[in-house]
Design a protein around this motif. Sequence first.
Motif, mmCIF file in Angstrom:
data_model
loop_
_atom_site.group_PDB
_atom_site.id
_atom_site.type_symbol
_atom_site.label_atom_id
_atom_site.label_comp_id
_atom_site.label_asym_id
_atom_site.label_seq_id
_atom_site.Cartn_x
_atom_site.Cartn_y
_atom_site.Cartn_z
ATOM 1 N N ARG A 62 4.000 18.528 -6.701
ATOM 2 C CA ARG A 62 5.319 18.876 -6.646
ATOM 3 C C ARG A 62 6.317 18.102 -7.221
ATOM 4 O O ARG A 62 7.718 18.577 -7.720
ATOM 5 N N ASP A 82 4.502 24.167 -5.597
ATOM 6 C CA ASP A 82 4.596 23.794 -4.188
ATOM 7 C C ASP A 82 3.602 24.476 -3.442
ATOM 8 O O ASP A 82 3.678 25.748 -3.178
ATOM 9 N N GLY A 88 2.348 29.853 -3.705
ATOM 10 C CA GLY A 88 2.193 28.690 -4.276
ATOM 11 C C GLY A 88 0.866 28.612 -4.738
ATOM 12 O O GLY A 88 0.444 28.299 -5.940
ATOM 13 N N GLU A 144 4.333 24.282 7.291
ATOM 14 C CA GLU A 144 4.229 23.891 5.938
ATOM 15 C C GLU A 144 2.970 22.953 6.156
ATOM 16 O O GLU A 144 2.291 23.118 5.248
ATOM 17 N N VAL A 148 -0.354 23.825 3.426
ATOM 18 C CA VAL A 148 -0.819 22.754 2.467
ATOM 19 C C VAL A 148 -2.086 22.199 2.878
ATOM 20 O O VAL A 148 -2.920 22.239 1.896
#
Length: 157
Positions: A62, A82, A88, A144, A148
């Motif tokens: 990022r 990201d 992403g 989030e 990820v």
Amino acid sequence: MTGRPPGVTGAAACGRRGGARKWGAMRLTGTVALVTGGSSGIGAATARALAAEGARLLIAGRDPARLQAIADQTGGIALAGDLAAPDGPADLAAAAQRAAAALPPAPGAGNGEAVAAGVDILVNNAGLGWAGPIGDITAEKVAELVAVNLTAPMQLT
């Protein structure tokens, strides 16, 4: 049968320095490796180690400045993005495929032919954490973390 070479017993098989090389480690020269979370920490160290073994690197992260610094150190290609963003992982996969396709062909497996570049190795290193009382974490932060740490590796793999 232990799967170890004759005379190697117990923990010595794992603890012997350089044992992997001695017993036939994978050759990385010319392979294309995508390392997520490669702009710092374990990801940057992994990128350096892969580069030292001859892999051609695609380094994702990022922070464009830190990412470019690692790419410069390793001869890799920086891919800023990201993985928490809705597209992403798909955007990174597409960018990695384009970057790999643009690399010059690596020598073939001893037959003199060139082999088209694609991503050979994926290191799903990117990750986020949370510190604090569980009651204080927001729904946005949970989303989030899941994006990820769980969704992106599944989609990239």
